[in-house]
Design a protein around this motif. Sequence first.
Motif, PDB file in Angstrom:
ATOM      1  N   THR A 127       0.911  -1.207  -0.058  1.00 42.79           N
ATOM      2  CA  THR A 127      -0.214  -0.121   0.021  1.00 42.79           C
ATOM      3  C   THR A 127       0.841   1.250  -0.172  1.00 42.79           C
ATOM      4  OG1 THR A 127      -0.127   0.154   2.380  1.00 42.79           O
ATOM      5  CG2 THR A 127      -1.852  -1.297   1.225  1.00 42.79           C
ATOM      6  N   LEU A 128       0.338   2.225  -0.504  1.00 38.92           N
ATOM      7  CA  LEU A 128       0.728   3.711  -0.166  1.00 38.92           C
ATOM      8  C   LEU A 128      -0.083   4.759   0.434  1.00 38.92           C
ATOM      9  CD1 LEU A 128       1.894   4.131  -3.961  1.00 38.92           C
ATOM     10  CD2 LEU A 128       3.420   3.670  -1.868  1.00 38.92           C
ATOM     11  N   ALA A 129       0.344   5.572   1.364  1.00 39.87           N
ATOM     12  CA  ALA A 129      -0.446   6.349   2.045  1.00 39.87           C
ATOM     13  C   ALA A 129       0.103   7.561   2.222  1.00 39.87           C
ATOM     14  CB  ALA A 129      -0.382   5.563   3.514  1.00 39.87           C
ATOM     15  N   ALA A 130      -0.929   8.407   2.361  1.00 35.62           N
ATOM     16  CA  ALA A 130      -0.333  10.045   2.684  1.00 35.62           C
ATOM     17  C   ALA A 130      -1.610  10.347   3.352  1.00 35.62           C
ATOM     18  CB  ALA A 130      -0.283  10.648   1.185  1.00 35.62           C
ATOM     19  N   GLY A 131      -1.755  11.350   4.410  1.00 35.00           N
ATOM     20  CA  GLY A 131      -2.707  11.738   5.065  1.00 35.00           C
ATOM     21  C   GLY A 131      -3.800  10.835   5.323  1.00 35.00           C
ATOM     22  N   THR A 134      -5.100   5.651   1.798  1.00 37.03           N
ATOM     23  CA  THR A 134      -4.478   4.483   1.560  1.00 37.03           C
ATOM     24  C   THR A 134      -4.743   3.893   0.222  1.00 37.03           C
ATOM     25  OG1 THR A 134      -4.468   4.392   3.876  1.00 37.03           O
ATOM     26  CG2 THR A 134      -4.123   2.371   2.559  1.00 37.03           C
ATOM     27  N   LEU A 135      -3.866   3.675  -0.555  1.00 37.21           N
ATOM     28  CA  LEU A 135      -3.920   3.034  -2.052  1.00 37.21           C
ATOM     29  C   LEU A 135      -3.333   1.713  -2.017  1.00 37.21           C
ATOM     30  CD1 LEU A 135      -4.695   3.453  -4.959  1.00 37.21           C
ATOM     31  CD2 LEU A 135      -2.310   4.030  -5.486  1.00 37.21           C
ATOM     32  N   ASP A 136      -4.331   0.783  -2.306  1.00 37.15           N
ATOM     33  CA  ASP A 136      -4.134  -0.525  -2.262  1.00 37.15           C
ATOM     34  C   ASP A 136      -3.516  -1.006  -3.732  1.00 37.15           C
ATOM     35  OD1 ASP A 136      -4.046  -3.396  -2.359  1.00 37.15           O
ATOM     36  OD2 ASP A 136      -5.559  -3.730  -0.807  1.00 37.15           O
ATOM     37  N   LEU A 137      -2.306  -1.344  -3.778  1.00 32.00           N
ATOM     38  CA  LEU A 137      -1.469  -1.410  -5.008  1.00 32.00           C
ATOM     39  C   LEU A 137      -2.011  -2.840  -5.742  1.00 32.00           C
ATOM     40  CD1 LEU A 137       2.328  -0.363  -4.078  1.00 32.00           C
ATOM     41  CD2 LEU A 137       0.237   1.019  -5.161  1.00 32.00           C
ATOM     42  N   HIS A 138      -2.431  -3.976  -4.866  1.00 35.88           N
ATOM     43  CA  HIS A 138      -2.841  -4.971  -5.457  1.00 35.88           C
ATOM     44  C   HIS A 138      -4.198  -5.019  -5.659  1.00 35.88           C
ATOM     45  CE1 HIS A 138       0.608  -6.951  -3.116  1.00 35.88           C
ATOM     46  NE2 HIS A 138       1.152  -6.506  -4.043  1.00 35.88           N
ATOM     47  N   ALA A 139      -5.122  -4.387  -4.897  1.00 36.04           N
ATOM     48  CA  ALA A 139      -6.696  -4.493  -5.344  1.00 36.04           C
ATOM     49  C   ALA A 139      -7.079  -3.289  -5.933  1.00 36.04           C
ATOM     50  CB  ALA A 139      -7.216  -4.601  -3.848  1.00 36.04           C
ATOM     51  N   ARG A 140      -6.034  -2.237  -6.263  1.00 37.40           N
ATOM     52  CA  ARG A 140      -6.179  -1.278  -7.177  1.00 37.40           C
ATOM     53  C   ARG A 140      -7.573  -0.600  -6.461  1.00 37.40           C
ATOM     54  NH1 ARG A 140      -4.122  -0.560 -12.350  1.00 37.40           N
ATOM     55  NH2 ARG A 140      -2.011  -2.076 -12.236  1.00 37.40           N
ATOM     56  N   ILE A 142      -8.927   2.789  -3.553  1.00 41.22           N
ATOM     57  CA  ILE A 142      -8.310   3.706  -2.561  1.00 41.22           C
ATOM     58  C   ILE A 142      -9.497   4.027  -1.505  1.00 41.22           C
ATOM     59  CG2 ILE A 142      -9.252   5.643  -3.683  1.00 41.22           C
ATOM     60  CD1 ILE A 142      -6.335   7.268  -3.451  1.00 41.22           C
ATOM     61  N   ALA A 143      -8.707   3.962  -0.523  1.00 39.46           N
ATOM     62  CA  ALA A 143      -9.522   4.431   0.754  1.00 39.46           C
ATOM     63  C   ALA A 143      -9.276   5.671   1.228  1.00 39.46           C
ATOM     64  CB  ALA A 143      -9.053   3.418   1.964  1.00 39.46           C
ATOM     65  N   HIS A 149     -13.091   3.043  -2.555  1.00 38.29           N
ATOM     66  CA  HIS A 149     -13.483   3.559  -3.668  1.00 38.29           C
ATOM     67  C   HIS A 149     -12.734   2.773  -4.836  1.00 38.29           C
ATOM     68  CE1 HIS A 149     -15.609   6.925  -2.367  1.00 38.29           C
ATOM     69  NE2 HIS A 149     -14.662   7.230  -1.548  1.00 38.29           N
ATOM     70  N   GLU A 150     -13.422   2.285  -5.612  1.00 40.62           N
ATOM     71  CA  GLU A 150     -12.945   1.577  -6.851  1.00 40.62           C
ATOM     72  C   GLU A 150     -12.094   2.637  -7.971  1.00 40.62           C
ATOM     73  OE1 GLU A 150     -12.542  -1.667  -7.325  1.00 40.62           O
ATOM     74  OE2 GLU A 150     -13.671  -2.303  -5.632  1.00 40.62           O
ATOM     75  N   LEU A 151     -11.258   2.055  -8.693  1.00 40.49           N
ATOM     76  CA  LEU A 151     -10.306   3.151  -9.416  1.00 40.49           C
ATOM     77  C   LEU A 151     -10.490   2.554 -10.716  1.00 40.49           C
ATOM     78  CD1 LEU A 151      -7.664   4.372  -7.174  1.00 40.49           C
ATOM     79  CD2 LEU A 151      -9.676   5.726  -7.745  1.00 40.49           C
ATOM     80  N   SER A 152     -10.426   3.209 -11.849  1.00 42.23           N
ATOM     81  CA  SER A 152     -10.202   2.812 -13.141  1.00 42.23           C
ATOM     82  C   SER A 152      -8.662   2.773 -13.402  1.00 42.23           C
ATOM     83  CB  SER A 152     -10.766   3.612 -14.210  1.00 42.23           C
ATOM     84  OG  SER A 152      -9.870   5.298 -14.313  1.00 42.23           O
ATOM     85  N   SER A 153      -8.375   2.117 -14.604  1.00 44.45           N
ATOM     86  CA  SER A 153      -6.843   1.919 -14.571  1.00 44.45           C
ATOM     87  C   SER A 153      -6.109   3.331 -14.510  1.00 44.45           C
ATOM     88  CB  SER A 153      -6.452   1.136 -15.847  1.00 44.45           C
ATOM     89  OG  SER A 153      -7.052   1.785 -17.005  1.00 44.45           O
ATOM     90  N   ARG A 154      -6.780   4.323 -15.426  1.00 47.74           N
ATOM     91  CA  ARG A 154      -6.099   5.440 -15.501  1.00 47.74           C
ATOM     92  C   ARG A 154      -6.066   6.149 -14.090  1.00 47.74           C
ATOM     93  NH1 ARG A 154      -2.335   4.737 -19.071  1.00 47.74           N
ATOM     94  NH2 ARG A 154      -2.829   4.325 -20.936  1.00 47.74           N
ATOM     95  N   GLU A 155      -7.257   6.369 -13.310  1.00 50.78           N
ATOM     96  CA  GLU A 155      -7.407   6.792 -12.233  1.00 50.78           C
ATOM     97  C   GLU A 155      -6.423   6.087 -10.949  1.00 50.78           C
ATOM     98  OE1 GLU A 155     -12.260   7.763 -12.426  1.00 50.78           O
ATOM     99  OE2 GLU A 155     -11.164   6.089 -11.134  1.00 50.78           O
TER     100      GLU A 155
END
Length: 219
Positions: A127-131, A134-140, A142-143, A149-155
């Motif tokens: 994961t990557l986190a700021a403030g 939290t972005l889950d790099l495997h599940a793609r 973001i929390a 929230h689900e993200l498109s590939s570009r998002e």
Amino acid sequence: MTRILIVEDEDMIASFVEKGLRAAGYTVVRGATGREGYELAKNNAVDLAVLDLRLPDADGLDLLSRLRGEGFRAPVVILTARNTSADTVAGLESGADDYMAKPFSIDELLARIRLRLRGTAGEEPATLAAGNLTLDLHARRIAVGDAEHELSSREFALAETFLRHPGQVLSRQQLLELVWGYTFDPGSNLVDVYVRYLRAKIGAQAISTVRGVGYRLEV
């Protein structure tokens, strides 16, 4: 951002592979000769290379051996019309991690790439986190706090870029190159549109506009 190098002199094949990789959310750099491939591999943070063996100015195995000898450790998937067992052994002994004979399907190539990248995943956080992000790099996903929230590939690619550079001002040109692979401005508002999409999911205040420059992820 996962960056993949393609070294392939046949433009039709290289474009086909590049299109598939970008659709899957990867950043792509391309070279058509052994010399270009060598320079790109040495001067870019490449996570994986897709290498053709028959290049106009070099044998792919010689290029691979040279890169390995100089410390290039990223996984390498070979693409080639050579498909004998002797060729496969030669490729693997030169430092290749996988071997695909032409013609091939993009789905199979993507599966091989994911497998090889998974082998180096221990070097990267999950994961990557700021403030409160939290972005889950495997599940793609973001929390934002407890809300996911689900993200498109570009998002996802845009969010990953911001989260790898929190608090840093990123110009539109930097974002075009890192997320879309454009080394030029296509003259569209592509970046602004996707920043708007991302803001709708993580909050308008999370990404600030630096007028005349670009955008910054606030932390």
